[in-house]
Scaffold this motif. Structure first.
Motif, PDB file in Angstrom:
ATOM      1  N   LEU A  39      -0.178   3.488  -7.331  1.00  0.00           N
ATOM      2  CA  LEU A  39      -0.083   2.077  -7.692  1.00  0.00           C
ATOM      3  C   LEU A  39      -0.513   1.165  -6.545  1.00  0.00           C
ATOM      4  O   LEU A  39      -1.261   0.204  -6.764  1.00  0.00           O
ATOM      5  CB  LEU A  39       1.341   1.733  -8.129  1.00  0.00           C
ATOM      6  CG  LEU A  39       1.605   0.276  -8.512  1.00  0.00           C
ATOM      7  CD1 LEU A  39       0.721  -0.155  -9.674  1.00  0.00           C
ATOM      8  CD2 LEU A  39       3.074   0.077  -8.844  1.00  0.00           C
ATOM      9  N   ASP A  40      -0.072   1.453  -5.331  1.00  0.00           N
ATOM     10  CA  ASP A  40      -0.428   0.564  -4.224  1.00  0.00           C
ATOM     11  C   ASP A  40      -1.939   0.572  -3.963  1.00  0.00           C
ATOM     12  O   ASP A  40      -2.534  -0.466  -3.662  1.00  0.00           O
ATOM     13  CB  ASP A  40       0.344   0.907  -2.951  1.00  0.00           C
ATOM     14  CG  ASP A  40       0.056   2.299  -2.425  1.00  0.00           C
ATOM     15  OD1 ASP A  40      -0.055   3.236  -3.222  1.00  0.00           O
ATOM     16  OD2 ASP A  40      -0.046   2.440  -1.191  1.00  0.00           O
ATOM     17  N   ARG A  41      -2.594   1.696  -4.136  1.00  0.00           N
ATOM     18  CA  ARG A  41      -4.047   1.759  -3.936  1.00  0.00           C
ATOM     19  C   ARG A  41      -4.783   1.058  -5.074  1.00  0.00           C
ATOM     20  O   ARG A  41      -5.768   0.348  -4.855  1.00  0.00           O
ATOM     21  CB  ARG A  41      -4.522   3.201  -3.777  1.00  0.00           C
ATOM     22  CG  ARG A  41      -5.839   3.288  -3.021  1.00  0.00           C
ATOM     23  CD  ARG A  41      -6.110   4.674  -2.472  1.00  0.00           C
ATOM     24  NE  ARG A  41      -5.932   5.714  -3.467  1.00  0.00           N
ATOM     25  CZ  ARG A  41      -6.771   5.917  -4.475  1.00  0.00           C
ATOM     26  NH1 ARG A  41      -7.835   5.179  -4.609  1.00  0.00           N
ATOM     27  NH2 ARG A  41      -6.538   6.878  -5.340  1.00  0.00           N
ATOM     28  N   ILE A  42      -4.293   1.243  -6.293  1.00  0.00           N
ATOM     29  CA  ILE A  42      -4.881   0.530  -7.434  1.00  0.00           C
ATOM     30  C   ILE A  42      -4.775  -0.971  -7.185  1.00  0.00           C
ATOM     31  O   ILE A  42      -5.743  -1.717  -7.326  1.00  0.00           O
ATOM     32  CB  ILE A  42      -4.179   0.914  -8.758  1.00  0.00           C
ATOM     33  CG1 ILE A  42      -4.472   2.368  -9.121  1.00  0.00           C
ATOM     34  CG2 ILE A  42      -4.593  -0.034  -9.891  1.00  0.00           C
ATOM     35  CD1 ILE A  42      -3.626   2.903 -10.264  1.00  0.00           C
ATOM     36  N   TRP A  43      -3.592  -1.413  -6.769  1.00  0.00           N
ATOM     37  CA  TRP A  43      -3.356  -2.841  -6.557  1.00  0.00           C
ATOM     38  C   TRP A  43      -4.255  -3.392  -5.449  1.00  0.00           C
ATOM     39  O   TRP A  43      -4.860  -4.448  -5.601  1.00  0.00           O
ATOM     40  CB  TRP A  43      -1.880  -3.078  -6.237  1.00  0.00           C
ATOM     41  CG  TRP A  43      -1.528  -4.526  -6.217  1.00  0.00           C
ATOM     42  CD1 TRP A  43      -1.138  -5.256  -5.136  1.00  0.00           C
ATOM     43  CD2 TRP A  43      -1.543  -5.435  -7.314  1.00  0.00           C
ATOM     44  NE1 TRP A  43      -0.916  -6.561  -5.495  1.00  0.00           N
ATOM     45  CE2 TRP A  43      -1.155  -6.696  -6.837  1.00  0.00           C
ATOM     46  CE3 TRP A  43      -1.859  -5.303  -8.668  1.00  0.00           C
ATOM     47  CZ2 TRP A  43      -1.070  -7.823  -7.643  1.00  0.00           C
ATOM     48  CZ3 TRP A  43      -1.769  -6.427  -9.468  1.00  0.00           C
ATOM     49  CH2 TRP A  43      -1.379  -7.660  -8.960  1.00  0.00           C
ATOM     50  N   ARG A  44      -4.351  -2.684  -4.328  1.00  0.00           N
ATOM     51  CA  ARG A  44      -5.220  -3.147  -3.233  1.00  0.00           C
ATOM     52  C   ARG A  44      -6.681  -3.212  -3.680  1.00  0.00           C
ATOM     53  O   ARG A  44      -7.420  -4.097  -3.254  1.00  0.00           O
ATOM     54  CB  ARG A  44      -5.094  -2.225  -2.013  1.00  0.00           C
ATOM     55  CG  ARG A  44      -3.898  -2.514  -1.137  1.00  0.00           C
ATOM     56  CD  ARG A  44      -3.984  -1.783   0.197  1.00  0.00           C
ATOM     57  NE  ARG A  44      -4.200  -0.350   0.069  1.00  0.00           N
ATOM     58  CZ  ARG A  44      -3.235   0.551  -0.065  1.00  0.00           C
ATOM     59  NH1 ARG A  44      -1.985   0.166  -0.115  1.00  0.00           N
ATOM     60  NH2 ARG A  44      -3.519   1.831  -0.172  1.00  0.00           N
ATOM     61  N   THR A  45      -7.075  -2.300  -4.545  1.00  0.00           N
ATOM     62  CA  THR A  45      -8.463  -2.263  -5.007  1.00  0.00           C
ATOM     63  C   THR A  45      -8.781  -3.424  -5.944  1.00  0.00           C
ATOM     64  O   THR A  45      -9.836  -4.045  -5.832  1.00  0.00           O
ATOM     65  CB  THR A  45      -8.753  -0.924  -5.721  1.00  0.00           C
ATOM     66  OG1 THR A  45      -8.482   0.150  -4.818  1.00  0.00           O
ATOM     67  CG2 THR A  45     -10.193  -0.848  -6.199  1.00  0.00           C
ATOM     68  N   VAL A  46      -7.882  -3.737  -6.864  1.00  0.00           N
ATOM     69  CA  VAL A  46      -8.197  -4.741  -7.890  1.00  0.00           C
ATOM     70  C   VAL A  46      -7.688  -6.146  -7.575  1.00  0.00           C
ATOM     71  O   VAL A  46      -8.152  -7.112  -8.190  1.00  0.00           O
ATOM     72  CB  VAL A  46      -7.691  -4.320  -9.291  1.00  0.00           C
ATOM     73  CG1 VAL A  46      -8.320  -3.001  -9.708  1.00  0.00           C
ATOM     74  CG2 VAL A  46      -6.186  -4.282  -9.379  1.00  0.00           C
ATOM     75  N   ARG A  47      -6.775  -6.286  -6.642  1.00  0.00           N
ATOM     76  CA  ARG A  47      -6.192  -7.608  -6.378  1.00  0.00           C
ATOM     77  C   ARG A  47      -7.236  -8.681  -6.044  1.00  0.00           C
ATOM     78  O   ARG A  47      -7.155  -9.789  -6.584  1.00  0.00           O
ATOM     79  CB  ARG A  47      -5.128  -7.527  -5.296  1.00  0.00           C
ATOM     80  CG  ARG A  47      -4.418  -8.862  -5.105  1.00  0.00           C
ATOM     81  CD  ARG A  47      -3.257  -8.785  -4.173  1.00  0.00           C
ATOM     82  NE  ARG A  47      -3.592  -8.061  -2.978  1.00  0.00           N
ATOM     83  CZ  ARG A  47      -2.697  -7.558  -2.142  1.00  0.00           C
ATOM     84  NH1 ARG A  47      -1.427  -7.704  -2.389  1.00  0.00           N
ATOM     85  NH2 ARG A  47      -3.078  -6.907  -1.058  1.00  0.00           N
ATOM     86  N   PRO A  48      -8.240  -8.415  -5.186  1.00  0.00           N
ATOM     87  CA  PRO A  48      -9.232  -9.475  -4.927  1.00  0.00           C
ATOM     88  C   PRO A  48      -9.966  -9.924  -6.189  1.00  0.00           C
ATOM     89  O   PRO A  48     -10.185 -11.122  -6.394  1.00  0.00           O
ATOM     90  CB  PRO A  48     -10.194  -8.823  -3.923  1.00  0.00           C
ATOM     91  CG  PRO A  48      -9.393  -7.751  -3.263  1.00  0.00           C
ATOM     92  CD  PRO A  48      -8.470  -7.236  -4.334  1.00  0.00           C
ATOM     93  N   LEU A  49     -10.314  -8.990  -7.057  1.00  0.00           N
ATOM     94  CA  LEU A  49     -11.013  -9.341  -8.296  1.00  0.00           C
ATOM     95  C   LEU A  49     -10.074 -10.075  -9.256  1.00  0.00           C
ATOM     96  O   LEU A  49     -10.485 -11.030  -9.919  1.00  0.00           O
ATOM     97  CB  LEU A  49     -11.600  -8.088  -8.946  1.00  0.00           C
ATOM     98  CG  LEU A  49     -12.480  -8.293 -10.174  1.00  0.00           C
ATOM     99  CD1 LEU A  49     -13.648  -9.230  -9.875  1.00  0.00           C
ATOM    100  CD2 LEU A  49     -12.992  -6.949 -10.683  1.00  0.00           C
TER     101      LEU A  49
END
Length: 162
Positions: A77-87
């Motif tokens: 979850l934390d990696r998914i969040w870091r990946t998509v948060r800017p977009l």
């Protein structure tokens, strides 16, 4: 530095209110008019949400299952969040979690996916509690189910592929 005041273009809602004031509407007419304005704004917010979500899905990367737990690959979850948060931020979208309940072996997660213009959709997921892993306590077991539920609810709502 300029001394000129900057003005913003009036919104359709602002124009609707001005028209109501210009026509000297009575209280009942004004209530009906304001209800129509709220409905129009809700429709516009829903359109903006749908456009933002479509844009997000068109641009979102497929996230590699690069994390490992008990010999199984997954996307944390934390990696998914870091990946998509800017977009997500760029598109005016945000995800929040407001309820977690563990009862009778099931962890229930509830939250919202929202757009900056005000429209939101509910996120929800029921996850059975996993087996307790060696060295894990009941709180960690519930935390694992909560994280799993958030990961799956967020990916489902946003169309994220791992």
């Amino acid at each position: 530095m300029s001394n000129e005041l900057t003005t913003t273009k009036p919104t359709q809602g602002d124009l609707m209110i001005q028209a109501a004031m210009d026509k000297n509407m009575g209280p009942e007419q004004l209530r009906e008019f304001l209800a129509a304005k709220r409905e129009w704004e809700a429709d516009e917010a829903k359109k903006a949400f749908n456009h933002a979500l479509a844009d997000f899905q068109r641009e979102a990367p497929i996230i590699e299952k690069a994390d490992d737990a008990h010999g199984k690959k997954y996307a944390a979850l934390d990696r998914i969040w870091r990946t998509v948060r800017p977009l997500l931020t760029e598109k005016g979208l945000s995800g929040t979690w407001h309820k977690t309940l563990v009862k009778e072996g099931v962890c229930t997660i509830e939250g919202q996916l929202s757009h900056r213009d005000g429209h939101s959709v509910d996120l929800a997921r029921d996850v059975p509690l996993p087996d307790i892993i060696r060295g894990q306590n009941a709180a960690q077991q519930a935390g694992s189910a909560e994280t799993y539920g958030k990961r799956y609810a967020l990916c489902a709502a946003l169309g994220i592929v791992t």
